[in-house]
Design an enzyme around this catalytic site. Structure first.
Site, PDB file in Angstrom:
ATOM      1  N   ARG A 170     -15.671  21.314  51.352  1.00  0.00           N
ATOM      2  CA  ARG A 170     -16.347  20.784  52.043  1.00  0.00           C
ATOM      3  C   ARG A 170     -17.831  20.785  50.919  1.00  0.00           C
ATOM      4  NH1 ARG A 170     -12.300  20.480  54.950  1.00  0.00           N
ATOM      5  NH2 ARG A 170     -12.565  20.684  57.149  1.00  0.00           N
ATOM      6  N   SER A 244     -17.913  17.200  63.060  1.00  0.00           N
ATOM      7  CA  SER A 244     -18.660  19.280  62.558  1.00  0.00           C
ATOM      8  C   SER A 244     -19.622  19.024  62.082  1.00  0.00           C
ATOM      9  CB  SER A 244     -17.170  19.381  62.225  1.00  0.00           C
ATOM     10  OG  SER A 244     -16.430  19.111  62.456  1.00  0.00           O
ATOM     11  N   GLU A 340     -23.258  21.045  57.955  1.00  0.00           N
ATOM     12  CA  GLU A 340     -22.518  20.401  57.182  1.00  0.00           C
ATOM     13  C   GLU A 340     -23.386  18.904  56.915  1.00  0.00           C
ATOM     14  OE1 GLU A 340     -18.094  20.164  57.458  1.00  0.00           O
ATOM     15  OE2 GLU A 340     -18.721  17.835  57.590  1.00  0.00           O
TER      16      GLU A 340
HETATM   17  P1  FAD Z   1     -22.500   8.867  55.132  1.00  0.00           P
HETATM   18  O1  FAD Z   1     -22.710   9.690  56.127  1.00  0.00           O
HETATM   19  O2  FAD Z   1     -22.825   7.497  54.642  1.00  0.00           O
HETATM   20  O3  FAD Z   1     -23.489  10.075  53.830  1.00  0.00           O
HETATM   21  C1  FAD Z   1     -22.213  11.347  53.822  1.00  0.00           C
HETATM   22  C2  FAD Z   1     -23.060  11.710  52.067  1.00  0.00           C
HETATM   23  O4  FAD Z   1     -22.974  11.112  51.190  1.00  0.00           O
HETATM   24  C3  FAD Z   1     -25.310  11.247  51.700  1.00  0.00           C
HETATM   25  O5  FAD Z   1     -25.417  12.520  51.170  1.00  0.00           O
HETATM   26  C4  FAD Z   1     -25.403   9.938  51.094  1.00  0.00           C
HETATM   27  O6  FAD Z   1     -25.657   9.945  50.201  1.00  0.00           O
HETATM   28  C5  FAD Z   1     -23.474  10.608  50.164  1.00  0.00           C
HETATM   29  N1  FAD Z   1     -22.966   8.998  49.599  1.00  0.00           N
HETATM   30  C6  FAD Z   1     -22.737   8.195  50.376  1.00  0.00           C
HETATM   31  N2  FAD Z   1     -21.341   7.105  49.298  1.00  0.00           N
HETATM   32  C7  FAD Z   1     -21.954   7.879  48.579  1.00  0.00           C
HETATM   33  C8  FAD Z   1     -21.924   6.993  46.915  1.00  0.00           C
HETATM   34  N3  FAD Z   1     -20.955   5.826  47.032  1.00  0.00           N
HETATM   35  N4  FAD Z   1     -22.089   7.311  45.808  1.00  0.00           N
HETATM   36  C9  FAD Z   1     -23.294   8.657  46.550  1.00  0.00           C
HETATM   37  N5  FAD Z   1     -23.047   9.884  47.469  1.00  0.00           N
HETATM   38  C10 FAD Z   1     -22.635   8.523  48.036  1.00  0.00           C
HETATM   39  N6  FAD Z   1     -15.354  15.146  57.251  1.00  0.00           N
HETATM   40  C11 FAD Z   1     -14.427  15.623  57.036  1.00  0.00           C
HETATM   41  O7  FAD Z   1     -14.235  15.805  56.216  1.00  0.00           O
HETATM   42  N7  FAD Z   1     -13.003  16.097  57.653  1.00  0.00           N
HETATM   43  C12 FAD Z   1     -12.919  15.430  58.818  1.00  0.00           C
HETATM   44  O8  FAD Z   1     -12.284  15.522  59.659  1.00  0.00           O
HETATM   45  C13 FAD Z   1     -14.296  14.345  59.540  1.00  0.00           C
HETATM   46  N8  FAD Z   1     -14.554  14.015  60.958  1.00  0.00           N
HETATM   47  C14 FAD Z   1     -15.562  13.567  61.139  1.00  0.00           C
HETATM   48  C15 FAD Z   1     -15.418  13.598  62.660  1.00  0.00           C
HETATM   49  C16 FAD Z   1     -15.850  12.834  63.077  1.00  0.00           C
HETATM   50  C17 FAD Z   1     -16.222  12.219  64.867  1.00  0.00           C
HETATM   51  C18 FAD Z   1     -17.356  12.161  62.333  1.00  0.00           C
HETATM   52  C19 FAD Z   1     -18.310  11.314  62.501  1.00  0.00           C
HETATM   53  C20 FAD Z   1     -17.609  12.662  61.012  1.00  0.00           C
HETATM   54  C21 FAD Z   1     -16.213  13.203  60.873  1.00  0.00           C
HETATM   55  N9  FAD Z   1     -16.218  13.936  59.097  1.00  0.00           N
HETATM   56  C22 FAD Z   1     -15.534  14.318  58.645  1.00  0.00           C
HETATM   57  C23 FAD Z   1     -17.205  14.207  58.254  1.00  0.00           C
HETATM   58  C24 FAD Z   1     -17.662  11.869  57.630  1.00  0.00           C
HETATM   59  O9  FAD Z   1     -17.111  11.311  58.633  1.00  0.00           O
HETATM   60  C25 FAD Z   1     -17.121  12.792  56.285  1.00  0.00           C
HETATM   61  O10 FAD Z   1     -17.951  13.230  55.672  1.00  0.00           O
HETATM   62  C26 FAD Z   1     -17.343  11.331  55.656  1.00  0.00           C
HETATM   63  O11 FAD Z   1     -17.137  11.405  54.461  1.00  0.00           O
HETATM   64  C27 FAD Z   1     -18.548  11.113  55.332  1.00  0.00           C
HETATM   65  O12 FAD Z   1     -18.516   9.189  55.071  1.00  0.00           O
HETATM   66  P2  FAD Z   1     -20.033   8.145  55.169  1.00  0.00           P
HETATM   67  O13 FAD Z   1     -19.318   6.938  53.890  1.00  0.00           O
HETATM   68  O14 FAD Z   1     -20.247   7.889  56.639  1.00  0.00           O
HETATM   69  O15 FAD Z   1     -21.399   9.307  54.283  1.00  0.00           O
HETATM   70  P1  NAP Z   2      -8.075  22.980  64.837  1.00  0.00           P
HETATM   71  O1  NAP Z   2      -7.453  22.345  64.757  1.00  0.00           O
HETATM   72  O2  NAP Z   2      -8.490  23.297  66.673  1.00  0.00           O
HETATM   73  O3  NAP Z   2      -9.003  24.737  64.558  1.00  0.00           O
HETATM   74  C1  NAP Z   2     -10.365  24.724  64.418  1.00  0.00           C
HETATM   75  C2  NAP Z   2     -10.688  25.276  63.020  1.00  0.00           C
HETATM   76  O4  NAP Z   2      -9.742  26.662  62.415  1.00  0.00           O
HETATM   77  C3  NAP Z   2     -10.857  24.683  61.806  1.00  0.00           C
HETATM   78  O5  NAP Z   2     -11.977  24.036  61.582  1.00  0.00           O
HETATM   79  C4  NAP Z   2      -9.385  24.596  60.718  1.00  0.00           C
HETATM   80  O6  NAP Z   2     -10.512  25.063  59.925  1.00  0.00           O
HETATM   81  C5  NAP Z   2      -8.990  25.681  61.314  1.00  0.00           C
HETATM   82  N1  NAP Z   2      -7.495  26.180  61.088  1.00  0.00           N
HETATM   83  C6  NAP Z   2      -7.395  26.074  62.002  1.00  0.00           C
HETATM   84  N2  NAP Z   2      -5.419  25.930  61.498  1.00  0.00           N
HETATM   85  C7  NAP Z   2      -5.927  26.658  60.240  1.00  0.00           C
HETATM   86  C8  NAP Z   2      -4.930  26.985  58.772  1.00  0.00           C
HETATM   87  N3  NAP Z   2      -3.866  26.963  59.162  1.00  0.00           N
HETATM   88  N4  NAP Z   2      -5.361  27.251  58.441  1.00  0.00           N
HETATM   89  C9  NAP Z   2      -6.387  27.548  57.724  1.00  0.00           C
HETATM   90  N5  NAP Z   2      -7.464  27.086  58.881  1.00  0.00           N
HETATM   91  C10 NAP Z   2      -7.195  26.932  60.173  1.00  0.00           C
HETATM   92  O7  NAP Z   2     -10.270  21.997  64.372  1.00  0.00           O
HETATM   93  P2  NAP Z   2     -10.588  20.848  65.050  1.00  0.00           P
HETATM   94  O8  NAP Z   2     -12.083  21.372  65.094  1.00  0.00           O
HETATM   95  O9  NAP Z   2      -9.255  19.923  66.094  1.00  0.00           O
HETATM   96  O10 NAP Z   2     -10.419  20.234  63.710  1.00  0.00           O
HETATM   97  C11 NAP Z   2      -8.912  19.610  63.269  1.00  0.00           C
HETATM   98  C12 NAP Z   2      -9.438  19.400  61.774  1.00  0.00           C
HETATM   99  O11 NAP Z   2     -10.331  18.231  61.048  1.00  0.00           O
HETATM  100  C13 NAP Z   2      -9.629  20.814  61.079  1.00  0.00           C
HETATM  101  O12 NAP Z   2      -9.230  20.673  59.486  1.00  0.00           O
HETATM  102  C14 NAP Z   2     -11.134  19.981  60.727  1.00  0.00           C
HETATM  103  O13 NAP Z   2     -11.621  20.849  59.370  1.00  0.00           O
HETATM  104  C15 NAP Z   2     -11.330  18.628  60.460  1.00  0.00           C
HETATM  105  N6  NAP Z   2     -12.309  17.992  61.117  1.00  0.00           N
HETATM  106  C16 NAP Z   2     -13.464  17.607  59.866  1.00  0.00           C
HETATM  107  C17 NAP Z   2     -14.264  16.966  61.145  1.00  0.00           C
HETATM  108  C18 NAP Z   2     -16.587  17.408  59.981  1.00  0.00           C
HETATM  109  O14 NAP Z   2     -16.901  16.771  60.725  1.00  0.00           O
HETATM  110  N7  NAP Z   2     -15.550  18.011  58.866  1.00  0.00           N
HETATM  111  C19 NAP Z   2     -14.825  16.848  62.199  1.00  0.00           C
HETATM  112  C20 NAP Z   2     -13.473  16.756  62.678  1.00  0.00           C
HETATM  113  C21 NAP Z   2     -12.242  17.505  62.611  1.00  0.00           C
HETATM  114  P3  NAP Z   2     -10.883  23.994  58.493  1.00  0.00           P
HETATM  115  O15 NAP Z   2     -11.783  23.014  59.466  1.00  0.00           O
HETATM  116  O16 NAP Z   2     -11.960  24.409  57.485  1.00  0.00           O
HETATM  117  O17 NAP Z   2      -9.780  23.259  58.537  1.00  0.00           O
END
Ligand code: FAD
Ligand code: NAP
Length: 345
Positions: A170, A244, A340
């Site tokens: 991340r 998250s 995050e």
């Molecule tokens: P923004 O929120 O608009 O921006 C985020 C950052 O990126 C800011 O610093 C912004 O300045 C920068 N940025 C945006 N666009 C550009 C660009 N073109 N050039 C330079 N900088 C830029 N993330 C995960 O990794 N895994 C997940 O599973 C995941 N699940 C999510 C689930 C939900 C319900 C929500 C609400 C969020 C989740 N996220 C997840 C977080 C988010 O969706 C991601 O980080 C996504 O990539 C953000 O995209 P955005 O366009 O909305 O970025």
């Molecule tokens: P989950 O499947 O309930 O798992 C809980 C946590 O355990 C996750 O954060 C995941 O890490 C870790 N995990 C589970 N199985 C794993 C494995 N086999 N090896 C290594 N790590 C493991 O998680 P969840 O909340 O439902 O989310 C599912 C996936 O979507 C995750 O990968 C999570 O990162 C992603 N997600 C991200 C966001 C965001 O905003 N960043 C929001 C929703 C969901 P990791 O997070 O490192 O994968």
């Protein structure tokens, strides 16, 4: 000046519809960027007035603490180009303003495989490299080829290959040394013509469990990911959130062994010989935070890692709850949780 180069800079724009936490913050200046050729004029506007820039995609990973005293560039450029292909791969260049999940669907429809585990992640393509988006054991870096970005200081456009992006968990260069320095214009993905399915995460394994491995398709994996996500995560359109709120912390082996003795059942995953990843959601839930509300903001009842803003309160209130949780986790486990989403201004 060509029509595509024209810029429309608006004043005092409410960003509430443009961030998934639905925080009511205003942009002093705001412009939609629909073409790369608009960027030099917008950059000049900001430089002439010494204004900070906020590059905004889908607003799903930002917390707007208060009004933004600068120029918000809302990235809305679209377009996909097949730049190269061979028997095994295709290279697809995608403009920064494309919606991530629509791209996943487009790739599935065209049988370009590799994005299925990353289904239903909100936001734009241009933001995907910022935190090397990841889910269910797949990260952007696994399918990443290169990106193009404009340096906001010099105005030059650079190409970054995978190494140059310094992707981590991340994390990337764009969250560290390159923070707010580059406007990502496009991302090129290297996708596979043959499926390589990854269903190691327990929830995903269980969801596809009924399908024999030989019959499992990338489309079925994507559908399973979407089903799990819809059952667990609040849809920001109904309950505002940024996914998250904290990264999963990595701790050293010694600290992990100590914690394991004190907290039987501690959820953890090995990272390398010396580090272990803890599930931040588990720590927060065990510390009693799941479902807790503080006025208009709350910890989600189904997933303690997600903070929600049903009352559409200012960003400061969400950050205050996050701080309370951080202190509580530090006191209970000696672990520092790192938020995050990016906080502005
Ligand atoms: P923004 O929120 O608009 O921006 C985020 C950052 O990126 C800011 O610093 C912004 O300045 C920068 N940025 C945006 N666009 C550009 C660009 N073109 N050039 C330079 N900088 C830029 N993330 C995960 O990794 N895994 C997940 O599973 C995941 N699940 C999510 C689930 C939900 C319900 C929500 C609400 C969020 C989740 N996220 C997840 C977080 C988010 O969706 C991601 O980080 C996504 O990539 C953000 O995209 P955005 O366009 O909305 O970025
Ligand atoms: P989950 O499947 O309930 O798992 C809980 C946590 O355990 C996750 O954060 C995941 O890490 C870790 N995990 C589970 N199985 C794993 C494995 N086999 N090896 C290594 N790590 C493991 O998680 P969840 O909340 O439902 O989310 C599912 C996936 O979507 C995750 O990968 C999570 O990162 C992603 N997600 C991200 C966001 C965001 O905003 N960043 C929001 C929703 C969901 P990791 O997070 O490192 O994968």
């Amino acid at each position: 000046m060509r029509d595509s180069e024209r810029v429309d800079i608006q004043e005092n724009i409410n960003l509430q519809p443009y961030n998934t936490l639905a925080v009511p913050a205003k942009a002093q200046h705001y412009a939609e960027v629909t073409d790369v050729s608009q960027l030099p004029a917008l950059r000049q506007f900001a430089r002439d007035r010494n204004l900070p820039l906020l590059i905004l995609g889908g607003g799903s990973n930002v917390v707007l603490r208060e009004d933004f005293p600068g120029l918000v560039l809302h990235m809305r450029m679209t377009g996909k180009t097949l730049v190269q292909e061979d028997r095994h791969h295709v290279w697809l260049r995608v403009a920064a303003g494309e919606n991530w999940h629509e791209l996943v669907e487009y790739c599935l429809a065209n049988e370009y495989w590799g994005l299925e585990n990353l289904s239903l992640i909100p936001g734009s393509v241009g933001a995907a490299p910022i935190q090397n988006i990841g889910a269910y054991g797949v990260e952007l870096k696994d399918v990443f080829s290169e990106l193009e970005a404009m340096d906001v200081v010099t105005g030059e456009v650079h190409r970054f290959d995978k190494d140059a992006c310094e992707f981590g968990y991340r994390d990337s260069l764009f969250k560290r040394a390159g923070k707010d320095r580059y406007i990502i214009l496009s991302v090129t993905l290297k996708l596979s013509r043959q499926p390589h399915l990854k269903v190691t995460y327990p929830a995903l394994k269980e969801a596809v469990g009924a399908i024999p491995m030989a019959e499992l398709t990338p489309v079925a994996v994507s559908e399973a990911v979407c089903r799990i996500r819809r059952s667990k995560l609040p849809d920001p359109a109904d309950i505002p959130n940024v996914g998250s709120f904290f990264k999963n912390p990595l701790v050293g082996l010694d600290q992990f062994l100590e914690l394991q003795v004190r907290h039987p059942g501690l959820v953890s995953y090995p990272v390398d010989a010396r580090h272990v990843k803890l599930a931040a959601g588990w720590l927060i839930e065990r510390a009693g935070w799941k479902g807790v509300a503080r006025g208009p903001v709350a910890v989600h009842a189904h997933q303690a890692l997600v903070l929600t803003n049903p009352g559409r309160a200012p960003g400061g209130e969400v950050l205050a709850l996050a701080e309370e949780i951080r202190h509580s986790i530090a006191a209970e486990y000696g672990v520092d949780l790192e938020p995050e989403p990016r906080v502005y201004p």
